[in-house]
Write a protein that holds these residues in place. Structure first.
Motif, PDB file in Angstrom:
ATOM      1  N   MET A  74       0.822  -0.674  -0.307  1.00  0.00           N
ATOM      2  CA  MET A  74      -0.052  -0.246   0.344  1.00  0.00           C
ATOM      3  C   MET A  74       0.998   1.097  -0.068  1.00  0.00           C
ATOM      4  O   MET A  74       0.458   2.105  -0.594  1.00  0.00           O
ATOM      5  N   LYS A  75       2.093   0.921   0.853  1.00  0.00           N
ATOM      6  CA  LYS A  75       2.379   1.914   0.927  1.00  0.00           C
ATOM      7  C   LYS A  75       3.238   2.732  -0.660  1.00  0.00           C
ATOM      8  O   LYS A  75       3.649   3.862  -1.018  1.00  0.00           O
ATOM      9  N   ASP A 110      -7.200   2.733  -3.926  1.00  0.00           N
ATOM     10  CA  ASP A 110      -7.917   2.336  -5.017  1.00  0.00           C
ATOM     11  C   ASP A 110      -8.690   3.377  -6.238  1.00  0.00           C
ATOM     12  O   ASP A 110      -8.247   3.645  -7.203  1.00  0.00           O
ATOM     13  N   LYS A 111      -9.317   4.333  -5.610  1.00  0.00           N
ATOM     14  CA  LYS A 111      -9.860   6.344  -5.609  1.00  0.00           C
ATOM     15  C   LYS A 111      -9.634   6.357  -6.364  1.00  0.00           C
ATOM     16  O   LYS A 111      -9.265   7.293  -7.306  1.00  0.00           O
ATOM     17  N   ALA A 112      -7.774   6.668  -5.714  1.00  0.00           N
ATOM     18  CA  ALA A 112      -6.798   8.020  -5.572  1.00  0.00           C
ATOM     19  C   ALA A 112      -6.060   7.168  -7.099  1.00  0.00           C
ATOM     20  O   ALA A 112      -6.113   7.523  -8.130  1.00  0.00           O
ATOM     21  N   GLU A 113      -5.709   5.934  -7.570  1.00  0.00           N
ATOM     22  CA  GLU A 113      -5.479   5.361  -8.500  1.00  0.00           C
ATOM     23  C   GLU A 113      -5.899   5.468  -9.452  1.00  0.00           C
ATOM     24  O   GLU A 113      -6.180   5.551 -10.768  1.00  0.00           O
ATOM     25  N   LEU A 114      -7.679   4.995  -9.398  1.00  0.00           N
ATOM     26  CA  LEU A 114      -9.255   5.391 -10.370  1.00  0.00           C
ATOM     27  C   LEU A 114      -8.947   6.802 -10.972  1.00  0.00           C
ATOM     28  O   LEU A 114      -8.981   7.202 -12.083  1.00  0.00           O
ATOM     29  N   ALA A 150      -5.559   9.374   1.251  1.00  0.00           N
ATOM     30  CA  ALA A 150      -5.241   8.051   1.223  1.00  0.00           C
ATOM     31  C   ALA A 150      -4.073   8.427   2.480  1.00  0.00           C
ATOM     32  O   ALA A 150      -3.200   7.110   3.024  1.00  0.00           O
ATOM     33  N   GLN A 151      -3.020   9.472   2.113  1.00  0.00           N
ATOM     34  CA  GLN A 151      -1.901   9.831   2.770  1.00  0.00           C
ATOM     35  C   GLN A 151      -1.777   9.625   4.560  1.00  0.00           C
ATOM     36  O   GLN A 151      -1.216   8.720   5.265  1.00  0.00           O
ATOM     37  N   ARG A 185      -7.308   0.600   1.887  1.00  0.00           N
ATOM     38  CA  ARG A 185      -7.623  -0.155   0.748  1.00  0.00           C
ATOM     39  C   ARG A 185      -8.161   0.537  -0.640  1.00  0.00           C
ATOM     40  O   ARG A 185      -8.271   0.964  -1.822  1.00  0.00           O
ATOM     41  N   ALA A 186      -9.603   1.146  -0.178  1.00  0.00           N
ATOM     42  CA  ALA A 186     -10.231   1.360  -0.549  1.00  0.00           C
ATOM     43  C   ALA A 186     -10.061   3.027  -1.843  1.00  0.00           C
ATOM     44  O   ALA A 186      -9.790   3.575  -2.363  1.00  0.00           O
TER      45      ALA A 186
END
Length: 73
Positions: free
Chosen positions: A8-9, A61-65, A39-40, A57-58
Motif C-alpha cells: 500500500m505504501k 484504489d479511488k486515488a488510482e482510478l 490515502a496519505q 485499500r479503498a
C-alpha cells in the motif's frame, strides 16, 4: 512492517509522485489531490503490524482510478 502494508505504501508513493511530478495537469484535478491526501492520512495513522484497513485499500484504489482517468482525459 506487514508485507501488504508495504505494498500500500509503494502504491501511494507512485500516486504522490504522479501528483507532484505533473503539477500543471494533476494539481488541477482537485478530486485526485484530495483522494491522495486522504490515502496519505490513512496510511500515516494505520497500524503497520496488521493488514491494511479496508478504508485504506479503498482510498488508494479511488486515488488510482482518479489518477488514471485524469491521465486519459
Amino acid at each position: 512492517m506487514n508485507e501488504n502494508f508495504g505494498e500500500m505504501k509503494a502504491r501511494l508513493r507512485k500516486l504522490t509522485e504522479r501528483l507532484t511530478g505533473e503539477p500543471d495537469r494533476m494539481l488541477g484535478n482537485l478530486e485526485f489531490a484530495r483522494a491522495v491526501s486522504q490515502a496519505q492520512r490513512l496510511l500515516r495513522d494505520g497500524d503497520r503490524t496488521r493488514e491494511p484497513s479496508e478504508a485504506l485499500r479503498a482510498a488508494i484504489d479511488k486515488a488510482e482510478l482518479l489518477g488514471r482517468s485524469s491521465r486519459e482525459g
